[in-house]
Write an enzyme that holds these catalytic residues in place. Structure first.
Site, PDB file in Angstrom:
ATOM      1  N   GLN A 829       0.920  -1.139  -0.023  1.00 55.73           N
ATOM      2  CA  GLN A 829      -0.052  -0.114  -0.091  1.00 55.73           C
ATOM      3  C   GLN A 829       0.926   1.376  -0.165  1.00 55.73           C
ATOM      4  O   GLN A 829       0.769   1.976  -0.793  1.00 55.73           O
ATOM      5  CB  GLN A 829      -0.869   0.037   1.329  1.00 55.73           C
ATOM      6  CG  GLN A 829      -1.768   1.125   1.269  1.00 55.73           C
ATOM      7  CD  GLN A 829      -2.670   1.112   2.459  1.00 55.73           C
ATOM      8  OE1 GLN A 829      -3.646   0.052   2.583  1.00 55.73           O
ATOM      9  NE2 GLN A 829      -2.763   2.117   3.225  1.00 55.73           N
ATOM     10  N   SER A 836       0.309   7.786   5.342  1.00 55.00           N
ATOM     11  CA  SER A 836      -1.159   7.871   6.203  1.00 55.00           C
ATOM     12  C   SER A 836      -2.166   8.641   4.943  1.00 55.00           C
ATOM     13  O   SER A 836      -3.228   8.099   5.407  1.00 55.00           O
ATOM     14  CB  SER A 836      -0.607   9.122   7.081  1.00 55.00           C
ATOM     15  OG  SER A 836       0.355   8.964   7.816  1.00 55.00           O
ATOM     16  N   GLY A 869       6.389  -5.097   3.825  1.00 55.58           N
ATOM     17  CA  GLY A 869       7.219  -6.186   4.523  1.00 55.58           C
ATOM     18  C   GLY A 869       7.167  -7.355   3.772  1.00 55.58           C
ATOM     19  O   GLY A 869       6.014  -7.791   3.123  1.00 55.58           O
ATOM     20  N   GLN A1022      12.295   3.142  41.823  1.00 58.53           N
ATOM     21  CA  GLN A1022      12.241   2.290  40.949  1.00 58.53           C
ATOM     22  C   GLN A1022      10.887   1.545  41.021  1.00 58.53           C
ATOM     23  O   GLN A1022      10.225   1.113  39.802  1.00 58.53           O
ATOM     24  CB  GLN A1022      13.461   1.078  41.554  1.00 58.53           C
ATOM     25  CG  GLN A1022      13.594  -0.161  40.552  1.00 58.53           C
ATOM     26  CD  GLN A1022      14.723   0.207  39.496  1.00 58.53           C
ATOM     27  OE1 GLN A1022      15.142   1.438  39.445  1.00 58.53           O
ATOM     28  NE2 GLN A1022      15.073  -0.746  38.548  1.00 58.53           N
ATOM     29  N   GLY A1093      23.160   0.276  33.269  1.00 60.00           N
ATOM     30  CA  GLY A1093      23.980   0.119  32.213  1.00 60.00           C
ATOM     31  C   GLY A1093      23.897  -1.131  31.361  1.00 60.00           C
ATOM     32  O   GLY A1093      23.843  -1.122  30.135  1.00 60.00           O
ATOM     33  N   THR A1114       4.127   3.407  13.942  1.00 61.41           N
ATOM     34  CA  THR A1114       3.843   3.886  12.567  1.00 61.41           C
ATOM     35  C   THR A1114       3.107   3.141  11.576  1.00 61.41           C
ATOM     36  O   THR A1114       2.115   3.693  11.252  1.00 61.41           O
ATOM     37  CB  THR A1114       5.554   4.322  12.247  1.00 61.41           C
ATOM     38  OG1 THR A1114       6.154   4.829  13.130  1.00 61.41           O
ATOM     39  CG2 THR A1114       5.395   4.979  10.895  1.00 61.41           C
ATOM     40  N   GLU A1116       0.288   0.401  10.172  1.00 59.09           N
ATOM     41  CA  GLU A1116      -1.155   0.285  10.429  1.00 59.09           C
ATOM     42  C   GLU A1116      -1.662   1.493  10.968  1.00 59.09           C
ATOM     43  O   GLU A1116      -2.453   1.508  11.915  1.00 59.09           O
ATOM     44  CB  GLU A1116      -1.210  -0.863  11.300  1.00 59.09           C
ATOM     45  CG  GLU A1116      -1.457  -2.200  10.667  1.00 59.09           C
ATOM     46  CD  GLU A1116      -2.414  -2.174   9.677  1.00 59.09           C
ATOM     47  OE1 GLU A1116      -3.592  -1.868   9.787  1.00 59.09           O
ATOM     48  OE2 GLU A1116      -1.849  -2.578   8.360  1.00 59.09           O
ATOM     49  N   ASP A1118      -0.205   5.912  11.496  1.00 59.10           N
ATOM     50  CA  ASP A1118       0.516   6.638  12.393  1.00 59.10           C
ATOM     51  C   ASP A1118      -0.346   7.155  13.675  1.00 59.10           C
ATOM     52  O   ASP A1118      -1.428   7.535  13.560  1.00 59.10           O
ATOM     53  CB  ASP A1118       0.934   8.185  11.606  1.00 59.10           C
ATOM     54  CG  ASP A1118       1.793   8.922  12.497  1.00 59.10           C
ATOM     55  OD1 ASP A1118       2.742   8.722  12.744  1.00 59.10           O
ATOM     56  OD2 ASP A1118       0.933   9.893  13.244  1.00 59.10           O
TER      57      ASP A1118
HETATM   58  C1  LIG Z   1       8.621  -1.433  10.132  1.00 55.23           C
HETATM   59  C2  LIG Z   1       7.581  -1.046   9.039  1.00 55.23           C
HETATM   60  C3  LIG Z   1       6.623  -2.062   8.246  1.00 55.23           C
HETATM   61  C4  LIG Z   1       5.939  -1.382   7.371  1.00 55.23           C
HETATM   62  N1  LIG Z   1       5.105  -2.348   6.697  1.00 55.23           N
HETATM   63  C5  LIG Z   1       4.165  -2.041   5.686  1.00 55.23           C
HETATM   64  C6  LIG Z   1       3.767  -2.908   4.661  1.00 55.23           C
HETATM   65  O1  LIG Z   1       3.804  -4.260   4.859  1.00 55.23           O
HETATM   66  N2  LIG Z   1       2.900  -2.472   3.858  1.00 55.23           N
HETATM   67  C7  LIG Z   1       2.677  -1.219   3.568  1.00 55.23           C
HETATM   68  O2  LIG Z   1       1.741  -0.942   2.851  1.00 55.23           O
HETATM   69  N3  LIG Z   1       3.136  -0.324   4.482  1.00 55.23           N
HETATM   70  C8  LIG Z   1       3.979  -0.719   5.513  1.00 55.23           C
HETATM   71  N4  LIG Z   1       4.821   0.217   6.307  1.00 55.23           N
HETATM   72  C9  LIG Z   1       4.244   1.671   5.958  1.00 55.23           C
HETATM   73  C10 LIG Z   1       3.467   2.326   7.055  1.00 55.23           C
HETATM   74  O3  LIG Z   1       2.395   1.881   7.047  1.00 55.23           O
HETATM   75  C11 LIG Z   1       3.441   3.881   6.839  1.00 55.23           C
HETATM   76  O4  LIG Z   1       4.886   4.178   7.166  1.00 55.23           O
HETATM   77  C12 LIG Z   1       2.517   4.307   8.049  1.00 55.23           C
HETATM   78  O5  LIG Z   1       1.245   4.078   7.413  1.00 55.23           O
HETATM   79  C13 LIG Z   1       2.959   5.938   8.112  1.00 55.23           C
HETATM   80  O6  LIG Z   1       2.924   6.747   7.352  1.00 55.23           O
HETATM   81  P1  LIG Z   1       3.954   7.756   6.423  1.00 55.23           P
HETATM   82  O7  LIG Z   1       5.189   6.737   6.478  1.00 55.23           O
HETATM   83  O8  LIG Z   1       3.214   8.268   5.326  1.00 55.23           O
HETATM   84  O9  LIG Z   1       4.105   8.700   7.661  1.00 55.23           O
HETATM   85  P2  LIG Z   1       3.563  10.232   7.489  1.00 55.23           P
HETATM   86  O10 LIG Z   1       2.067  10.464   7.212  1.00 55.23           O
HETATM   87  O11 LIG Z   1       4.259  10.792   6.621  1.00 55.23           O
HETATM   88  O12 LIG Z   1       4.012  10.998   8.978  1.00 55.23           O
HETATM   89  C14 LIG Z   1       5.116  11.700   9.288  1.00 55.23           C
HETATM   90  C15 LIG Z   1       4.357  12.548  10.344  1.00 55.23           C
HETATM   91  O13 LIG Z   1       3.647  13.469   9.767  1.00 55.23           O
HETATM   92  C16 LIG Z   1       2.460  13.452  10.801  1.00 55.23           C
HETATM   93  N5  LIG Z   1       1.321  13.800  10.213  1.00 55.23           N
HETATM   94  C17 LIG Z   1       0.667  13.096   8.984  1.00 55.23           C
HETATM   95  N6  LIG Z   1      -0.306  13.204   8.658  1.00 55.23           N
HETATM   96  C18 LIG Z   1      -0.781  14.019   9.906  1.00 55.23           C
HETATM   97  C19 LIG Z   1      -2.156  14.839   9.807  1.00 55.23           C
HETATM   98  N7  LIG Z   1      -3.165  14.703   9.219  1.00 55.23           N
HETATM   99  N8  LIG Z   1      -2.279  15.556  11.170  1.00 55.23           N
HETATM  100  C20 LIG Z   1      -1.192  15.542  11.867  1.00 55.23           C
HETATM  101  N9  LIG Z   1      -0.224  15.013  11.866  1.00 55.23           N
HETATM  102  C21 LIG Z   1       0.294  14.369  10.882  1.00 55.23           C
HETATM  103  C22 LIG Z   1       2.623  12.149  11.644  1.00 55.23           C
HETATM  104  O14 LIG Z   1       2.219  12.246  12.732  1.00 55.23           O
HETATM  105  C23 LIG Z   1       4.215  11.857  11.611  1.00 55.23           C
HETATM  106  O15 LIG Z   1       4.585  12.498  12.712  1.00 55.23           O
HETATM  107  C24 LIG Z   1       5.383  -0.270   7.075  1.00 55.23           C
HETATM  108  C25 LIG Z   1       6.110   1.027   7.982  1.00 55.23           C
HETATM  109  C26 LIG Z   1       7.210   0.464   8.614  1.00 55.23           C
HETATM  110  C27 LIG Z   1       8.007   1.511   9.758  1.00 55.23           C
END
Ligand SMILES: Cc1cc2nc3c(=O)[nH]c(=O)nc-3n(C[C@H](O)[C@H](O)[C@H](O)COP(=O)(O)OP(=O)(O)OC[C@H]3O[C@@H](n4cnc5c(N)ncnc54)[C@H](O)[C@@H]3O)c2cc1C
Length: 1356
Positions: A829, A836, A869, A1022, A1093, A1114, A1116, A1118
Site C-alpha cells: 500500500q 498515512s 514487508g 524504582q 548500564g 507508525t 497500520e 501513524d
Molecule cells: C517497519 C515498518 C513496516 C511496514 N510495513 C508495511 C507494509 O507491509 N505495507 C505497507 O503498505 N506499508 C508498510 N509500512 C508503512 C506504514 O504503514 C507507513 O509508514 C505508515 O502508515 C505511516 O505513514 P507515513 O510513513 O506516510 O507517515 P507520515 O504520514 O508521512 O508521517 C510523518 C509525520 O507527520 C504526521 N502527520 C501526518 N499526517 C498528519 C495529519 N493529518 N495531522 C497531523 N499530523 C500528521 C505524523 O504524525 C508523523 O509525525 C511499514 C512501515 C514500517 C516502519
C-alpha cells in the site's frame, strides 16, 4: 528486453520525471560495460588466454581500477583454479605502480608463484619482497609451502622460528602447518610440544588444529591419547572432518575394536557400505550382543539409513533377562522425530513380538505395553512419547560395592577410582552408622511428613534450610510438568560460621520430641563417614589423603541433610512428572539412604540421546554414593558427576540424602594429576560458593514471597486454560529446536540474518506440516520464533486482504495457493510519497477494454511502493493498492493481486523493479525482514485480479459497486488492530519481565556491617517507575481480550447488516492501537533505563525489543493520525448530544453529560481511590470535559476544518483521555468476572488501581484543570499509589513469572528465569568477535605505529 535494459529504461523514465538528469549519467552504460570485463576474464574457459590486454582496457574505461576490485578478481581466479591468470593479474597489479600494494598482495602472489613455478622461484620472490611488507600473512604462506614436503623440515623449522621471533605466532595456522608436517614424520613429541606452546601462548585450537592432532594420534594408533583429546574437542564443539573420523575408525580397527569403528563411521556421510562390511565382519568374529546392535543401529540412523537400521533391528535377538528397550527406542525416537506414525505403531507391535519371543512375562511391563497399544485414547504422538519414556525404564546397573571398614586403603581407593571413572556412582557398606540409628531417622522423617501441611509450611525453606512442599522444585527446568513430585526438609551445619549464617529450623519439640536429637546425631555420624570417604577419594585421585582438608574444602563444609518423601500417586499421568527430574548434584559427594522402594535411575552418558537410564536398586544398610559437579571440576571430568533421577513407581518412597560440599570460600581448581598438555583444564577455577550460586535459582526467595497462585494467574494471563496449554507447549517446542536459536542474532551480517530468517521460516513450515499443527498452534509457533519475517505479512496481511476484499471465486483460487505457500504474498500500500494519506497514493491501475486487462503503472518516483514487508526479496505476489481508472475516470484506491516474481527461478517479472529498501534501526531487530520498494512499468494483469468483493469493473469497463456493504472493510481493520493491541501487551510484558527480574537480582548501596546490599527493586523510585508498567502490561492484556470480543461482536453485527456500532468500534480500535503502542514503545525504553548500564547491552534483550517494537507506532496508521480520527469521532458525538442520538459502546458515558459536567468527586480518604465508581467517574468527567472544551473551542471558528487544524494538539489530548478511560474501565470490568485461584483477584485489583492512579498522577494537569478532582484528592491518590506499590512488591517476580515466557523467548541475560545474571553476562561477552583474539586485528597496521611513534613510515 533484458533485465538491465528494463532497469535502465525505467530509471531513465523516473529520473526524467524528477528532473535530475545529472544522476542519470552516473547510471549510464559505461560502468556497466566496465564491470563486465573482470567477469569475462573469470568465465573465459581458455586457461592460457592472456589477460593483460583485458585489464588494460578495463583500466582505460574506468580511468582508475579500484584495488579492491582487482583483489577480488585475483581471488576469484585463484578460487576457480585459474592460477596462471591470477598470477598475471597479480604481476600486472605490481607493475602498475598506481596501486598501494599491501602485504596480503605479496602473500597472494607468493602462493601463486609457489603453485605455478615451484619453491625455488617462490623463495626468490620472497627475498624480493620489501622487509616492511613481510608480515604475518607472507610468512605463513612461505611456511605452508615448506611444510608441504617432509624434506623441507629444516626450512620449515627455521621459518617457524623466525615467526616466533617476530611475534607472529598468534594464530593457529602456522602451528597447524607444523603439526601436520610433524605428523607425517610421526614426531609425536614435537606435536605435543606445539600443542603445549599453543596453550601457553593462549592460541586457541581451531578446526584444522584438532583435526591434525587427532589424525596424528590415529595414524600412530595412540588410542588413549586420541580419546582423551576427543573429549576435549567435544567440549569445544569443534566439528571433525570426514577424513579425521575415518582415520580414527581405522585406528580402532587396527586396535581390534570393530564396534568403535562402526560407531565412528556413523559420523561420516556415505559410509553405509563400510558400516555393513564391518558389521558382517563383527558378526563373524564376535558373539553379537545388545551393545553391538545399539552401536550399529545408531550409526545407520545417523547416516539416515532408516531402512538399513530396520533390517538390522529385525535380526536383533534380545539377550539377558530383560528386553533392552534402548534399542527399539533408537528407531522409535527417529520415527517420532520424522512424524512416522504408522511406523511407531508397527514398532510397538514388534516390541511385543520380541517380548513374546523371550517369553517375557513381567506383569508391569506387559501392562505398560498394553496401555501403549490400546492407546488409552492418547494420540499417537503421546503414545510414542510414553513408549519412549517407559522404554527408558532401564536395565539394572551393577555398581561396585566399597567396604569402608577395609584396612586396605590403597586397593579401596583403586576401586573407588574405577567406579568414579565408569559410573560416578558406587555403594558404600560397613560405614559404621548403626542400623538402629538409620531406622530412627526414617521413622522421624515419616513423622514429620505426616504432619498437617500448615505445620510443615510454618517451617518453609528459608536461606536454603527448611521445608519445601510438593512440586515446589523442578530439577529439570526444561520439563513442562508443574514440578517434581516430592516434598523435602533440609537441615545443615550444627556449628561453625555456616551454622550461624544459615540457622536450622526444627519442628517443635512439643510435636516431635526426639526429632532434633535424632537428626543431629545422624548429621554428626554421616559427616564423619563423608570425611573418611573423601580421604579415600583423594587417594583415588593420586593425592594426599588429607588433600580436601588442606585446600579448605572440609573446613566448615557446606554439609546438608535432606529428608525426602515421594508420594505414591502423581497428579496427572499424561505430563512428564518425575519424583526428581534429571539432574546432577552440585557438590563433592552425595550419600543416599532409601527405604528400599526403587525409583533411582542413572544415565551414564549425558551426551548421548536418547538418554539410556539404568536402575540403581538399594542395598540394605549401604549408602548409594555419587560424585557431584565440583568433584568433576576438580578431576577435570575424569570422575563423573552423573545425571540421575527418581521415577514415580506408584508407591510412597522415603529417602535421606547427605550432600557434602566444600566450604563456600574453597577454590575448586583443576587438579594437576588430572590434566596434561593434551588434556588441558576444562573448567576455570571457581569458588565453591560462587558455583552453587550459579546453579541455584537466584530468584527463589522472591518466588517464595508470592501471595497468590502463580499457576492460576498464568491461566488468567493466557485467557483460558486451553490458550495457556497451547502457548506453553509451543513455546517449549520452539525453545528446544536448535534451528530457532537466536542468541547470536546481533552478530550476523544483514545477509546472514536474512538467510537465517528464510531458514527459520522454512523449518517452521516443515514442523507445522509434520506435527499437523492447527491454525492457532501454527500462529503461536511463528510468534515464538520471534523474528520478523515475510510470513508475518503473508499470513497477517496478504491472506486477510484476499479474504476480506476478494470474491468467493477469487478466494478459492488464491487462498488455496497461499495456504500451501505455493505463492507468497505481501501487502503493498504505502508509497515513497504517501503513507498515512492513502487517498494520495499515485500508482495507477488503468483498465484496457481491448485486452480485458488492467495496466499497473508507477507514474512518478514518489509513486514507488516503499516499505511493504516481505516485498524486497521474497514475495512472489502482492496485493497492490492503486487508483482505479476506467473510461477515463478515477475511482480511487482499490486492491489488485499482482504477480511480481517468476515461480520458476524467482526473478522479477518483466517491467517490474523490486528490491530491499535498506538497513533499519538496531542490530538484528527488523533487519531480518525484507521491507521493499516496487515499481511498475505498464505491467498488465487480467481484469479478474482486481479484488472485486466490494466493487467490480465489467468486461466493458463499467465500474459497478457491489451490494456488499463497504463497512465490511472495517471488520478486517478491527481484526488487525486488536492483534496489534494484543502484541503491545506481549512486548510490554517482555520488557517488564526483564526489568523486574533484574531489579530483584541487582543490588546497590545500603550494606551495613558487611551485610548484603539493597535490591534495587526495593527503592521507591524504582517501584514508582516499574510497577505502573507492570500494571499497564496487565491492563493492555485485558483490553486486548475485550477487543477480541469486540471483533466477534462486529462480525456478527455485520452479518446481520447492523452497522450502528461500527463507527464507534472503528474509532475505539484506532485509539487503542495508538494508545497501547505509544505507551509500550516508551515503556520498553524506560525498562532499559531501569536496568542501568547493562540494559544497554544487546544481550539484555531490551535494545532489540525496542528496535523491533517502535515501528508499531507508525505502521497500520501513524499514532497521531489515528488519535485525530478518534477526535473527529468524539467531536461528532459531542455535537449530536442534544439531538436524541444516544452514544453507544465506549462513548456511552457521554450520554450522562449533564451529570458528568457538573459532578464533584466524593473521594475523602486514600482508600476511597479503590472504589471503582470513584475512579471511573473521575476518568469519565475528565474525558468528557476535555472533549466538550474542544468542541466549544471548535465552534468559535467559522471554518470547522480550519479550527480543527488549529486545535490538533488539544484534540489529540482529548482523544487520549477517552482511550485511557476505555482501558481503565475494561480492567475494572475484568475484575467483576469470576476469577479463581488463591490471591489472584487481589493482585489484579492492586494492579488495576495502580494503573488508574498512575495515569491520574501522570495527567494531573488534565484532572485538575477540568475540576474532575481537587488537589487534596490528587494527594490522596498518591498516598494510595504508594501503599499499592508496597503490596505489589513481594509479588512482583511472581507476577512476571505468570507471563510464562521461556528464556528462549525472552532472549535476555538480565531477564533469565534463574536470575543467574553475572556469569552469563561474562559468557556473552566472551562470545563477542572482538574477544576472538587478545591482540585486536589492526594492531600492527594502526595501533602499533601510534604507540611506537612510527606514523610517518606507517602505511595507513
Ligand atoms: C517497519 C515498518 C513496516 C511496514 N510495513 C508495511 C507494509 O507491509 N505495507 C505497507 O503498505 N506499508 C508498510 N509500512 C508503512 C506504514 O504503514 C507507513 O509508514 C505508515 O502508515 C505511516 O505513514 P507515513 O510513513 O506516510 O507517515 P507520515 O504520514 O508521512 O508521517 C510523518 C509525520 O507527520 C504526521 N502527520 C501526518 N499526517 C498528519 C495529519 N493529518 N495531522 C497531523 N499530523 C500528521 C505524523 O504524525 C508523523 O509525525 C511499514 C512501515 C514500517 C516502519
Amino acid at each position: 528486453m533484458c533485465k538491465t535494459q528494463i532497469l535502465q529504461q525505467h530509471a531513465r523514465r523516473i529520473l526524467a520525471q524528477s528532473n535530475r538528469s545529472c544522476l542519470f549519467r552516473s547510471y549510464g552504460t559505461v560502468s556497466a560495460a566496465a564491470q563486465n570485463l573482470p567477469s569475462r576474464i573469470v568465465t573465459d574457459s581458455n586457461q592460457n588466454a592472456h589477460i593483460t590486454p583485458v585489464l588494460e582496457s578495463w583500466q582505460k574505461q574506468v580511468h582508475q581500477v579500484k584495488p579492491s576490485d582487482l583483489r577480488g578478481l585475483i581471488k576469484n581466479l585463484r578460487d576457480s583454479n585459474q592460477f596462471s591468470k591470477a598470477l598475471e593479474a597479480s604481476k600486472w597489479m605490481g607493475e602498475q605502480k598506481v596501486f598501494d600494494i599491501v602485504p596480503e598482495d605479496y602473500s597472494a602472489r607468493l602462493h601463486l608463484v609457489e603453485n605455478l613455478l615451484g619453491l625455488e622461484e617462490a623463495e626468490k620472490f620472497f627475498k624480493s619482497i620489501p622487509k616492511n611488507m613481510r608480515d604475518y600473512s607472507v610468512y605463513a604462506t612461505l611456511l605452508s609451502s615448506y611444510t608441504k614436503s617432509e624434506d623441507r623440515l629444516d626450512k620449515a623449522e627455521a621459518t617457524f622460528e623466525k615467526m616466533r621471533e617476530l611475534g607472529f605466532l598468534l594464530k593457529p595456522s602456522p602451528f597447524n602447518s607444523m603439526i601436520s608436517l610433524y605428523g607425517q614424520l610421526q614426531k609425536l613429541d614435537m606435536v605435543e610440544k606445539l600443542v603445549r606452546e599453543m596453550q601457553e601462548t593462549k592460541v586457541e585450537c581451531d578446526s584444522p588444529t584438532v583435526n591434525n592432532i587427532l589424525r596424528v594420534y590415529a595414524d600412530t594408533c595412540k588410542i588413549k591419547a586420541m580419546e582423551t583429546f576427543k573429549t576435549f574437542v567435544d567440549e569445544q564443539g569443534i566439528k571433525l572432518e570426514g577424513g579425521t573420523i575415518v582415520a580414527m575408525a581405522k585406528a580402532y580397527l587396527r586396535s581390534g575394536s570393530i564396534e568403535k569403528a562402526i560407531e565412528m563411521y556413523g559420523n561420516v556421510e556415505g559410509s553405509e557400505k563400510e558400516v555393513y562390511r564391518l558389521w558382517d565382519e563383527y558378526k563373524k568374529e564376535t558373539k553379537v550382543n545388545d551393545n553391538g546392535y545399539r552401536t550399529v543401529l545408531s550409526s545407520l540412523l545417523k547416516l539416515d539409513d532408516i531402512q538399513g537400521a530396520e533390517k538390522v533391528y529385525e535380526e536383533w535377538k534380545p539377550e539377558g533377562p530383560k528386553l533392552d528397550m534402548s534399542i527399539p527406542s533408537l528407531l522409535l525416537s527417529r520415527y517420532y522425530a520424522e512424524g512416522m506414525e504408522m511406523k511407531i505403531d508397527q514398532m510397538v507391535k514388534s516390541i511385543r513380538k520380541k517380548r513374546y519371543e523371550m517369553h517375557f512375562k513381567k506383569i508391569k511391563e506387559r501392562l505398560i505395553l498394553r496401555r501403549v497399544i490400546v492407546g488409552m485414547g492418547l494420540k499417537v504422538e503421546q503414545m510414542a512419547k510414553e513408549t519412549i519414556r517407559r522404554s527408558e525404564m532401564g536395565t539394572t546397573l551393577l555398581l561396585p560395592i566399597i567396604d569402608l571398614s577395609s584396612p586396605e586403603k590403597i586397593s579401596t581407593a583403586q576401586l573407588i577410582r574405577q567406579a568414579c571413572l565408569e559410573h560416578g556412582f558406587f555403594y558404600v557398606k560397613n560405614h559404621g552408622i548403626s542400623e538402629e540409628l538409620v531406622e530412627r531417622v526414617f521413622k522421624e522423617s515419616k513423622g514429620f511428613f505426616n504432619l498437617p501441611l500448615e505445620e510443615k509450611m510454618a517451617l518453609l525453606r528459608r536461606d536454603l534450610l527448611g521445608y519445601t512442599p510438593l512440586y515446589a522444585e523442578k530439577l529439570d527446568p526444561s520439563l513442562s510438568s508443574i514440578g517434581d513430585s516430592k516434598e523435602s526438609f533440609y537441615f545443615g551445619s550444627l556449628e561453625g560460621v555456616l551454622a550461624q549464617r544459615y540457622p536450622n529450623q526444627w519442628p517443635s519439640e512439643g510435636i516431635l520430641p526426639s526429632w532434633r536429637q535424632t537428626m543431629e546425631c545422624y548429621y554428626k555420624n554421616v559427616l564423619s563417614v563423608g570425611r573418611k570417604l573423601l580421604g579415600l577419594i583423594a587417594l583415588a585421585l593420586d593425592l594426599e589423603e588429607d588433600f580436601f582438608e588442606k585446600v579448605g574444602a572440609l573446613n566448615d563444609p557446606t554439609a546438608v541433610v535432606r529428608l525426602l518423601r515421594y508420594p505414591g500417586e502423581v497428579i496427572s499421568s499424561d505430563v512428564e512428572t518425575y519424583g526428581a527430574s534429571a539432574h546432577s548434584d552440585y557438590g563433592m559427594v552425595t550419600l543416599l539412604l532409601t527405604d528400599g522402594v526403587p525409583g533411582l535411575q542413572v544415565c551414564r552418558d549425558k551426551s548421548k540421546h536418547p538418554h539410556i537410564w539404568e536402575d540403581v536398586p538399594a542395598i540394605k544398610g549401604a549408602f548409594i554414593v555419587n560424585i557431584g559437579d565440583m568433584m568433576e571440576r576438580w578431576a577435570n571430568g575424569l570422575f563423573r558427576s552423573t545425571l540421575h533421577r527418581v521415577m514415580p513407581v506408584g508407591k510412597e518412597r522415603y529417602s535421606v540424602v547427605f550432600f557434602l560440599d566444600p566450604n563456600p570460600d574453597c577454590n575448586v581448581k583443576c587438579l594437576e594429576s588430572c590434566c596434561s598438555e593434551t588434556c588441558p583444564p576444562r573448567f576455570p577455577p571457581i569458588l565453591a560458593g560462587d558455583y552453587i550460586k550459579e546453579r541455584i535459582d537466584h530468584l527463589a526467595d522472591e518466588r517464595n514471597k508470592a501471595e497468590f497462585d502463580v499457576e492460576e494467574m498464568k491461566i488468567v494471563w493466557a485467557g483460558s486454560r486451553h490458550a495457556f496449554e497451547v502457548s506453553d507447549r509451543i513455546a517449549r517446542l520452539v525453545a528446544s529446536d536448535p534451528v530457532f536459536e537466536k542468541s547470536n542474532r546481533a552478530r550476523l551480517s544483514r545477509k546472514e540474518l536474512f538467510k537465517s530468517t528464510l531458514r527459520k521460516c522454512a523449518h517452521a513450515f516443515k514442523r507445522i506440516i509434520e506435527l499437523r499443527l492447527n491454525e492457532e498452534e501454527a500462529g503461536k509457533l511463528r510468534h515464538f520464533i520471534d523474528q520478523p519475517a515475510y510470513v508475518d505479512l503473508h499470513w497477517g496481511m496478504f491472506v486477510p486482504a484476499i479474504k476480506g476484499q476478494g470474491t468467493e471465486e477469487q478466494q478459492k483460487k488464491w487462498l488455496s495457493l497461499a495456504s500451501k505457500m505455493q505463492i507468497i504474498g505481501c501487502y503493498a500500500q504505502t508509497e515513497l510519497g504517501h503513507g498515512s494519506n492513502v487517498q494520495g497514493l499515485e500508482t495507477t491501475a488503468t483498465f484496457d477494454p481491448k485486452t480485458d486487462e488492467f495496466v499497473i503503472h508507477t507514474p512518478t518516483q514518489t509513486a514507488s511502493k516503499w516499505w511493504p514487508g516481505g516485498l524486497g526479496k521474497v514475495s512472489t505476489h502482492a496485493v497492490v493498492y492503486a487508483r482505479l481508472i476506467t473510461n477515463g475516470k478515477d475511482y480511487g484506491i482499490h486492491g489488485f493481486i499482482v504477480q511480481l516474481r517468476s515461480l520458476e527461478d524467482h526473478s522479477p517479472l518483466p517491467n517490474i523493479t523490486v528490491g530491499d529498501i535498506g538497513t533499519k534501526m538496531g542490530n538484528g531487530a527488523y533487519n531480518s525482514m525484507d521491507n521493499g520498494f516496487l515499481m511498475f512499468d505498464h505491467v498488465r494483469i487480467p481484469r479478474d485480479q482486481m479484488l472485486m468483493r466490494l466493487s467490480k469493473v465489467t468486461r466493458e469497463g463499467k465500474y459497478v459497486p457491489s451490494d456488499v456493504p463497504k463497512q465490511l472493510v472495517y471488520g478486517t481493520m478491527v481484526y488487525v488492530r486488536q492483534a496489534i493491541v494484543a502484541d503491545a501487551s506481549i512486548a510490554l510484558s517482555r520488557a517488564v519481565c526483564i526489568a523486574t527480574r533484574y531489579s530483584a537480582v541487582r543490588r546497590q548501596f545500603g550494606a551495613h556491617n558487611g551485610g548484603i546490599e539493597t535490591q534495587v527493586i526495593d527503592y521507591k523510585t524504582q517501584q514508582n517507575r516499574l510497577f505502573p508498567l507492570l500494571a499497564s502490561a496487565y491492563a493492555f492484556r485485558f483490553v486486548g481480550e475485550w477487543l477480541k470480543w469486540l471483533y466477534t461482536d462486529v462480525t456478527e453485527r455485520l452479518a446481520a447488516s447492523d452497522f450502528a456500532t461500527l463507527p464507534e468500534a472503528h474509532a475505539c480500535t484506532a485509539g487503542l492501537k495508538s494508545l497501547t503502542t505509544t505507551a509500550t514503545a516508551d515503556a520498553i525504553e524506560e525498562c532499559r533505563k531501569l536496568c542501568g548500564g547493562h540494559g544497554y547491552l544487546w544481550c539484555s534483550g531490551l535494545p532489540e525489543l525496542f528496535a523491533v517494537y517502535v515501528p508499531a507506532c507508525t505502521y497500520e496508521g501513524d499514532n497521531v493520525v489515528l488519535q485525530l480520527q478518534v477526535a473527529r469521532f468524539l467531536m461528532k458525538t459531542v455535537a449530536q448530544l442534544g439531538s436524541g442520538k444516544v452514544p453507544v459502546g465506549t462513548t456511552a458515558y457521554m450520554g450522562r453529560a449533564a451529570h458528568l459536567l457538573q459532578c464533584r468527586s466524593g473521594v475523602q480518604k486514600a482508600e476511597d481511590w479503590l472504589n471503582p465508581d470513584a475512579v471511573l467517574e473521575a476518568f469519565e468527567a475528565r474525558a468528557l470535559r476535555m472533549a466538550v472544551t474542544c468542541a466549544k473551542n471548535l465552534s468559535k471558528f467559522e471554518n470547522q476544518e480550519q479550527g480543527f487544524q488549529e486545535l490538533l494538539a488539544d484534540l489529540v489530548e482529548a482523544a487520549i483521555a477517552h482511550c485511557q478511560l476505555i482501558v481503565v474501565s475494561k480492567f475494572i470490568a475484568k475484575l467483576e468476572q469470576d476469577i479463581g485461584g488463591k490471591g489472584v483477584k487481589k493482585q489484579l485489583n492492586n494492579l488495576c488501581y495502580i494503573y488508574a492512579l498512575y495515569l491520574l498522577h501522570k495527567h494531573l494537569g488534565d484532572f485538575l484543570s477540568t475540576n474532575s478532582i481537587t488537589p487534596k484528592q490528587a494527594s490522596l491518590a498518591n498516598d494510595q499509589l504508594r501503599s499499592l506499590y508496597s503490596q505489589v512488591r513481594p509479588n512482583a517476580v511472581a507476577l512476571v513469572d505468570a507471563f510464562n515466557y521461556t528464556d528462549h523467548y525472552l532472549n535476555s541475560v538480565l531477564g533469565r528465569y534463574d536470575g543467574n545474571v553475572y556469569p552469563k553476562l561474562f559468557e556473552e561477552a566472551w562470545k563477542d568477535p572482538l574477544n576472538d583474539s587478545v591482540v585486536p586485528d589492526g594492531y600492527h597496521e594502526y595501533l602499533r605505529p601510534v604507540l611506537k611513534q612510527q606514523l610517518r613510515t606507517a602505511r595507513l
